[in-house]
Design an enzyme around this catalytic site. Structure first.
Site, PDB file in Angstrom:
ATOM      1  N   HIS A 206     -44.945 -45.679   9.356  1.00 28.80           N
ATOM      2  CA  HIS A 206     -43.687 -45.993  10.049  1.00 28.80           C
ATOM      3  C   HIS A 206     -42.852 -44.732  10.270  1.00 28.80           C
ATOM      4  CE1 HIS A 206     -43.324 -50.313  10.638  1.00 28.80           C
ATOM      5  NE2 HIS A 206     -43.687 -50.578   9.396  1.00 28.80           N
TER       6      HIS A 206
ATOM      7  N   GLY B 231     -42.778 -53.875   1.467  1.00 30.26           N
ATOM      8  CA  GLY B 231     -42.390 -52.509   1.772  1.00 30.26           C
ATOM      9  C   GLY B 231     -41.471 -52.498   2.977  1.00 30.26           C
TER      10      GLY B 231
ATOM     11  N   CYS C 204     -46.287 -56.995   9.201  1.00 27.50           N
ATOM     12  CA  CYS C 204     -45.160 -56.054   9.247  1.00 27.50           C
ATOM     13  C   CYS C 204     -43.898 -56.827   9.592  1.00 27.50           C
ATOM     14  CB  CYS C 204     -45.435 -54.976  10.292  1.00 27.50           C
ATOM     15  SG  CYS C 204     -44.114 -53.767  10.432  1.00 27.50           S
ATOM     16  N   LEU C 205     -42.824 -56.564   8.866  1.00 30.68           N
ATOM     17  CA  LEU C 205     -41.570 -57.277   9.128  1.00 30.68           C
ATOM     18  C   LEU C 205     -41.045 -56.973  10.530  1.00 30.68           C
ATOM     19  CD1 LEU C 205     -39.828 -56.790   5.668  1.00 30.68           C
ATOM     20  CD2 LEU C 205     -40.937 -58.857   6.542  1.00 30.68           C
TER      21      LEU C 205
ATOM     22  N   GLN D  12     -37.244 -49.177  10.292  1.00 28.79           N
ATOM     23  CA  GLN D  12     -37.174 -50.637  10.444  1.00 28.79           C
ATOM     24  C   GLN D  12     -35.756 -51.173  10.276  1.00 28.79           C
ATOM     25  OE1 GLN D  12     -40.675 -51.245   7.575  1.00 28.79           O
ATOM     26  NE2 GLN D  12     -40.901 -52.916   9.052  1.00 28.79           N
TER      27      GLN D  12
ATOM     28  N   HIS E 180     -49.078 -47.791   5.075  1.00 24.75           N
ATOM     29  CA  HIS E 180     -48.391 -48.532   6.128  1.00 24.75           C
ATOM     30  C   HIS E 180     -46.958 -48.009   6.298  1.00 24.75           C
ATOM     31  CE1 HIS E 180     -47.424 -52.626   8.073  1.00 24.75           C
ATOM     32  NE2 HIS E 180     -46.259 -52.050   7.950  1.00 24.75           N
ATOM     33  N   GLU E 181     -46.243 -47.814   5.172  1.00 31.66           N
ATOM     34  CA  GLU E 181     -44.832 -47.388   5.262  1.00 31.66           C
ATOM     35  C   GLU E 181     -44.719 -45.935   5.734  1.00 31.66           C
ATOM     36  OE1 GLU E 181     -42.859 -49.741   5.280  1.00 31.66           O
ATOM     37  OE2 GLU E 181     -44.175 -51.190   4.306  1.00 31.66           O
TER      38      GLU E 181
HETATM   39 NI    NI Z   1     -44.316 -52.428   8.662  1.00 31.35          NI
END
Ligand code: NI
Length: 182
Positions: free
Chosen positions: A146, A48, A100-101, A53, A142-143
Site C-alpha cells: 500500500h 492491517g 482489502c478494506l 487507506q 500487503h500493507e
Molecule cells: Ni489493503
C-alpha cells in the site's frame, strides 16, 4: 482516539496509487495517527491498515493478527510502525486468500514470500527488526505494498484468482469470478 474514514477504490482518490513519504520522526501527531488507525482497523474488523487507506501518503502501517490462527478470538499481536521496509525475504512463495478494506467485497489468491524480515520504527521511534512468517508475513507484504501504491489485485497470477464469495441455496460459500461482476 478517533475513527478515520477509509478510502476505497470507488472514491477515485489517487492516494491509493501514490508512493508514500517516509516519516522524518515519530512525533506525537504520528502516534495519534497510529492510534486512530488501530481503532479504525478494529472497527472494520481488518488485520492491517496503511496510512494511504485513511487518505495520507505517509509511511505508517498497523497490523494486528491472532498469535494462533486456529484461535482467531485468542490473544493477538499488534504492531504500529513507521517507514517499514522488507530487508530480506524467502525465495519460497505461498499463495493465500486476501481481502482489502479499500476494495469492498473482493477476494484474491495472492502469492507472497513465506518469510520476511522487516525493519521499521516503532511508536517510540526505535528501529525494530521483525522476523515474520506465514499469515503475518502476508499481511505485512500487503500493507507495505500500500505504501508503494500497489493493491493486491496487481499481484494475482490470473483473472480467475480474483472473486467474490456468495452464499448459495445450501448455505455454502461459492466463488463468483470478479470479471462477471465488474
Ligand atoms: Ni489493503
Amino acid at each position: 482516539m478517533a475513527l478515520r474514514t477509509i478510502v476505497t477504490v470507488d472514491d477515485d482518490n489517487p492516494v491509493l496509487r501514490s508512493r508514500s513519504q517516509p516519516v522524518p520522526a515519530v512525533s506525537r501527531r504520528i502516534r495519534q495517527l497510529m492510534d486512530d488507525m488501530v481503532e479504525t482497523m478494529r472497527d472494520a474488523e481488518g488485520v492491517g491498515l496503511a496510512a494511504p487507506q485513511v487518505g495520507l501518503d505517509i509511511q505508517v502501517v498497523v497490523v494486528e493478527v491472532p498469535e494462533d490462527l486456529e484461535d482467531p478470538e485468542g490473544p493477538k499481536q499488534l504492531w504500529t510502525l513507521a517507514n517499514p521496509r522488507i530487508v530480506s525475504q524467502s525465495e519460497a512463495m505461498e499463495e493465500g486468500r486476501e481481502a482489502c478494506l479499500s476494495i469492498p467485497d473482493l477476494f484474491g489468491d495472492v502469492p507472497r514470500h513465506q518469510r520476511i524480515v522487516v525493519e521499521a520504527l516503532d511508536r517510540f521511534g526505535r528501529t525494530q527488526r521483525i522476523a515474520l512468517e506465514d499469515f503475518a508475513a502476508r499481511v505485512f507484504q500487503h500493507e507495505i505494498d500500500h505504501l508503494n501504491g500497489i493493491l493486491y489485485p496487481d499481484r494475482v497470477t490470473g483473472p480467475e484468482k480474483l472473486y467474490y464469495l456468495e452464499e448459495d441455496a445450501d448455505g455454502e460459500w461459492v466463488k463468483v469470478p470478479a470479471r462477471s461482476r465488474v
